[in-house]
Design a protein around this motif. Structure first.
Motif, PDB file in Angstrom:
ATOM      1  N   GLU A 111      -9.345  -4.967  -5.693  1.00  0.00           N
ATOM      2  CA  GLU A 111      -9.520  -3.423  -5.403  1.00  0.00           C
ATOM      3  C   GLU A 111      -8.230  -2.809  -4.880  1.00  0.00           C
ATOM      4  O   GLU A 111      -7.842  -1.625  -5.099  1.00  0.00           O
ATOM      5  N   ASN A 112      -7.419  -3.554  -3.846  1.00  0.00           N
ATOM      6  CA  ASN A 112      -6.373  -3.220  -3.315  1.00  0.00           C
ATOM      7  C   ASN A 112      -5.332  -2.828  -4.511  1.00  0.00           C
ATOM      8  O   ASN A 112      -4.466  -1.878  -4.392  1.00  0.00           O
ATOM      9  N   ARG A 155      -5.888  -1.956  -7.520  1.00  0.00           N
ATOM     10  CA  ARG A 155      -6.167  -0.715  -8.330  1.00  0.00           C
ATOM     11  C   ARG A 155      -5.706   0.266  -7.629  1.00  0.00           C
ATOM     12  O   ARG A 155      -5.511   1.573  -8.136  1.00  0.00           O
ATOM     13  N   ILE A 156      -6.009   0.355  -6.023  1.00  0.00           N
ATOM     14  CA  ILE A 156      -5.797   1.657  -5.357  1.00  0.00           C
ATOM     15  C   ILE A 156      -4.381   1.981  -5.410  1.00  0.00           C
ATOM     16  O   ILE A 156      -3.793   3.123  -5.437  1.00  0.00           O
ATOM     17  N   PHE A 157      -3.205   0.843  -5.275  1.00  0.00           N
ATOM     18  CA  PHE A 157      -2.202   1.042  -5.242  1.00  0.00           C
ATOM     19  C   PHE A 157      -1.494   1.529  -6.518  1.00  0.00           C
ATOM     20  O   PHE A 157      -0.752   2.359  -6.695  1.00  0.00           O
ATOM     21  N   LYS A 162     -11.636  -7.924  -3.155  1.00  0.00           N
ATOM     22  CA  LYS A 162     -10.919  -7.154  -2.172  1.00  0.00           C
ATOM     23  C   LYS A 162      -9.532  -6.807  -2.872  1.00  0.00           C
ATOM     24  O   LYS A 162      -9.061  -5.858  -2.679  1.00  0.00           O
ATOM     25  N   ALA A 203      -3.297   3.272  -8.861  1.00  0.00           N
ATOM     26  CA  ALA A 203      -3.665   4.707  -9.086  1.00  0.00           C
ATOM     27  C   ALA A 203      -2.634   5.501  -8.132  1.00  0.00           C
ATOM     28  O   ALA A 203      -2.238   6.397  -8.642  1.00  0.00           O
ATOM     29  N   TYR A 204      -2.196   5.010  -6.945  1.00  0.00           N
ATOM     30  CA  TYR A 204      -1.347   5.958  -6.172  1.00  0.00           C
ATOM     31  C   TYR A 204      -0.155   6.001  -6.881  1.00  0.00           C
ATOM     32  O   TYR A 204       0.508   7.238  -6.832  1.00  0.00           O
ATOM     33  N   THR A 217      -1.399  -4.505   2.790  1.00  0.00           N
ATOM     34  CA  THR A 217      -2.816  -4.743   3.032  1.00  0.00           C
ATOM     35  C   THR A 217      -3.245  -6.282   2.865  1.00  0.00           C
ATOM     36  O   THR A 217      -3.049  -6.568   1.935  1.00  0.00           O
ATOM     37  N   ASN A 275       0.914  -1.081  -0.098  1.00  0.00           N
ATOM     38  CA  ASN A 275       0.019   0.027  -0.136  1.00  0.00           C
ATOM     39  C   ASN A 275       1.037   1.432   0.087  1.00  0.00           C
ATOM     40  O   ASN A 275       2.000   1.211   0.154  1.00  0.00           O
ATOM     41  N   LYS A 276       0.486   2.524  -0.222  1.00  0.00           N
ATOM     42  CA  LYS A 276       0.997   3.656   0.055  1.00  0.00           C
ATOM     43  C   LYS A 276       1.984   4.068   0.903  1.00  0.00           C
ATOM     44  O   LYS A 276       2.630   5.045   0.934  1.00  0.00           O
TER      45      LYS A 276
END
Length: 239
Positions: free
Chosen positions: A208-209, A211-213, A205, A215-216, A198, A192-193
């Protein structure tokens, strides 16, 4: 003199560094290592050792192995009520080396260990980048191309079960985590950022993690490019 064996080093790396720091012959150090070793890697704990400055290759490796095995023998006494077979210890070292490659966080190590055990129990492939950090690839970034092309048993994206050998030196904390995984239902983890991981139980899920990372990462890259452009513009203006 104090000598530090780093976590994640291969025998080739650590003997090369010792040879350079102590003005010794690497081949002789490596020969002695191989004579004393039980496993292909991971026989020496990552920790600090105090060695006589004038010690030769044989004395240096003999002492490091002796001091390391004192700690490892105590570890065995603390965790077993019987004398474990060498294959059992090898499995513990393999898992510890995977944990070590995935994270240096003492807090995360038992959680990563739980993911390994949970995946093995479910007969899932481990699919961990760290297992591809073996031998000459010990500190190489694992790419999609590498995952697709590596046919060795270290590639846990293609093969079920554990790699055939430990990957590198490990800390006592990684060994402890290998023996005592956290109690969890986690089967995925993602960076994670915050530079940590995570942990999740479901694939949705986990996606999703991811995709979030990503994008970050994309946003961080964009900000860095803007910063670099601004720095170049400022330099031109000053001139």
């Amino acid at each position: 003199m104090d000598v530090l064996i780093y976590a994640g080093e291969t025998k080739n790396e650590l003997t090369a560094r010792l040879a350079n720091d102590m003005k010794l012959d690497q081949k002789k150090l490596l020969d002695t290592y191989n004579e004393l070793a039980f496993f292909k890697e991971s026989d020496i704990l990552a920790q600090r050792y105090t060695i006589a400055r004038d010690a030769d290759e044989n004395a240096t490796m003999q002492y490091i192995f002796l001091d390391s095995r004192r700690t490892l023998n105590q570890f065995v006494r603390d965790h077993f009520t019987y004398t474990p077979k060498l294959i059992k210890l090898k499995i513990i070292h393999i898992i510890a080396s995977i944990i070590q490659k995935e994270s240096n966080s003492i807090e995360e190590m038992p959680l990563i260990s739980s993911v390994i055990y949970n995946r093995l129990e479910k007969e899932m492939k481990l699919q961990m980048d760290g297992t591809l950090n073996y031998g000459p690839y010990a500190h190489t970034i694992v790419t999609t191309e590498r995952i697709q092309s590596d046919e060795s048993l270290y590639n846990t994206y293609k093969h079920k079960g554990l790699p055939p050998h430990p990957l590198s030196t490990v800390t006592l904390d990684a060994l402890q985590a290998s023996m005592k995984p956290a109690s969890s239902n986690y089967i995925f983890f993602m960076l994670n950022k915050d530079g940590k991981h995570t942990f999740t139980e479901t694939y949705d899920k986990h996606l999703e993690n991811i995709r979030i990372f990503r994008a970050y990462q994309k946003e961080s890259k964009k900000k860095q490019e803007v910063k670099n452009t601004y720095s170049k513009t400022s330099s031109i203006t000053e001139i």
